[in-house]
Design a protein around this motif. Sequence first.
Motif, PDB file in Angstrom:
ATOM      1  N   GLU A   1       4.646  -4.375  -0.088  1.00  0.00           N
ATOM      2  CA  GLU A   1       3.328  -3.894   0.335  1.00  0.00           C
ATOM      3  C   GLU A   1       3.502  -2.747   1.312  1.00  0.00           C
ATOM      4  N   HIS A   2       2.584  -1.797   1.208  1.00  0.00           N
ATOM      5  CA  HIS A   2       2.550  -0.680   2.147  1.00  0.00           C
ATOM      6  C   HIS A   2       1.154  -0.666   2.733  1.00  0.00           C
ATOM      7  N   ASN A   3       1.039  -0.943   4.021  1.00  0.00           N
ATOM      8  CA  ASN A   3      -0.270  -1.053   4.671  1.00  0.00           C
ATOM      9  C   ASN A   3      -1.220  -1.956   3.873  1.00  0.00           C
ATOM     10  N   LYS A   4      -0.727  -3.105   3.495  1.00  0.00           N
ATOM     11  CA  LYS A   4      -1.484  -4.156   2.794  1.00  0.00           C
ATOM     12  C   LYS A   4      -1.843  -3.809   1.353  1.00  0.00           C
ATOM     13  N   ASN A   5      -1.418  -2.651   0.836  1.00  0.00           N
ATOM     14  CA  ASN A   5      -1.583  -2.388  -0.590  1.00  0.00           C
ATOM     15  C   ASN A   5      -0.282  -2.770  -1.278  1.00  0.00           C
TER      16      ASN A   5
ATOM     17  N   LYS B   1       3.222   0.133   7.893  1.00  0.00           N
ATOM     18  CA  LYS B   1       3.884  -1.158   7.795  1.00  0.00           C
ATOM     19  C   LYS B   1       4.320  -1.430   6.354  1.00  0.00           C
TER      20      LYS B   1
ATOM     21  N   GLU C   1       8.791  -8.003   7.574  1.00  0.00           N
ATOM     22  CA  GLU C   1       7.972  -6.832   7.890  1.00  0.00           C
ATOM     23  C   GLU C   1       8.846  -5.726   8.438  1.00  0.00           C
TER      24      GLU C   1
ATOM     25  N   VAL D   1       5.900  -4.471   3.977  1.00  0.00           N
ATOM     26  CA  VAL D   1       6.168  -5.907   3.918  1.00  0.00           C
ATOM     27  C   VAL D   1       6.832  -6.210   2.587  1.00  0.00           C
TER      28      VAL D   1
END
Lengths: 104, 156
Positions: free
Chosen positions: A51-55, A84, A100, A86
């Motif tokens: 994930e990149h910034n929750k996408n 961020k 993370e 993840v």
Amino acid sequence: MSSIKIRTKRMEDGKTQIRMLIAHPMEHGRNRDPKTNALIPAHFIQELTIEHNKNIIISGNTGANISKDPYFAFMLKGGNAGDKIVISWVDNLGNEDIQEHVIK
Amino acid sequence: MTDNRRAFIKKSVALSGYSILATGGLLASPEANAEWLDETTSTQILQQTLKRLFKDQKIIESDQIDIQIPKTAENGATVPITVTSSHRNVESIAILIEKNPIPLVAKFELSPDLDPFVSARLKIAESSAVAVIVETNEGFFTASKKVIVTPGGCEI
């Protein structure tokens, strides 16, 4: 201690390289124990999610043909300091891990 | 498998007919021999796996996929591979190894935020072709490269 090590590098052309090293045996189930000669059960990562910034940017299915302690690298278009990342995996025995990382 | 064998027999019959024509009934010509070699080392098994995986989707050979992999690998347990593509709108990248017991290695679904770039390390049981399937919104494209695994690299 997490099993995932993440490194990111911002390239000169504005892209960001994401590299990861995961500690995992990745047994494909056909190897034998050298002492007992018994088959070692298959144990490998099946799902890899980044994930990149929750996408979610990558959802991957992997098999036992990936080497032990797998290494992957991907290239993100863009990516800024403070973003961020993840990374998480699930293996065929249901184990999972998540890590993370903040792009510098 | 039966289909494969049938196709093979059909082709070899056609081939021998051709060689009889070409050489006037003498022993198989070097050309025919070369074709036979090509037949036995072709990526037919791989094509069958692909059919199973991609459900008769048309997969086009493409020169816009770049596979960086060593030509010979001393250790089949870790063979580095880097796949890049200049196709636009790549949705997924799959890697297959023809002669591994389970050919499919991995399939990554990439979001539009990512470049079509995947790097990984593979286990390759024996000398084999490594194929990459790139899915775009215009269809499926493939490219492959042969890797020679030297003896001793079988304990993966």
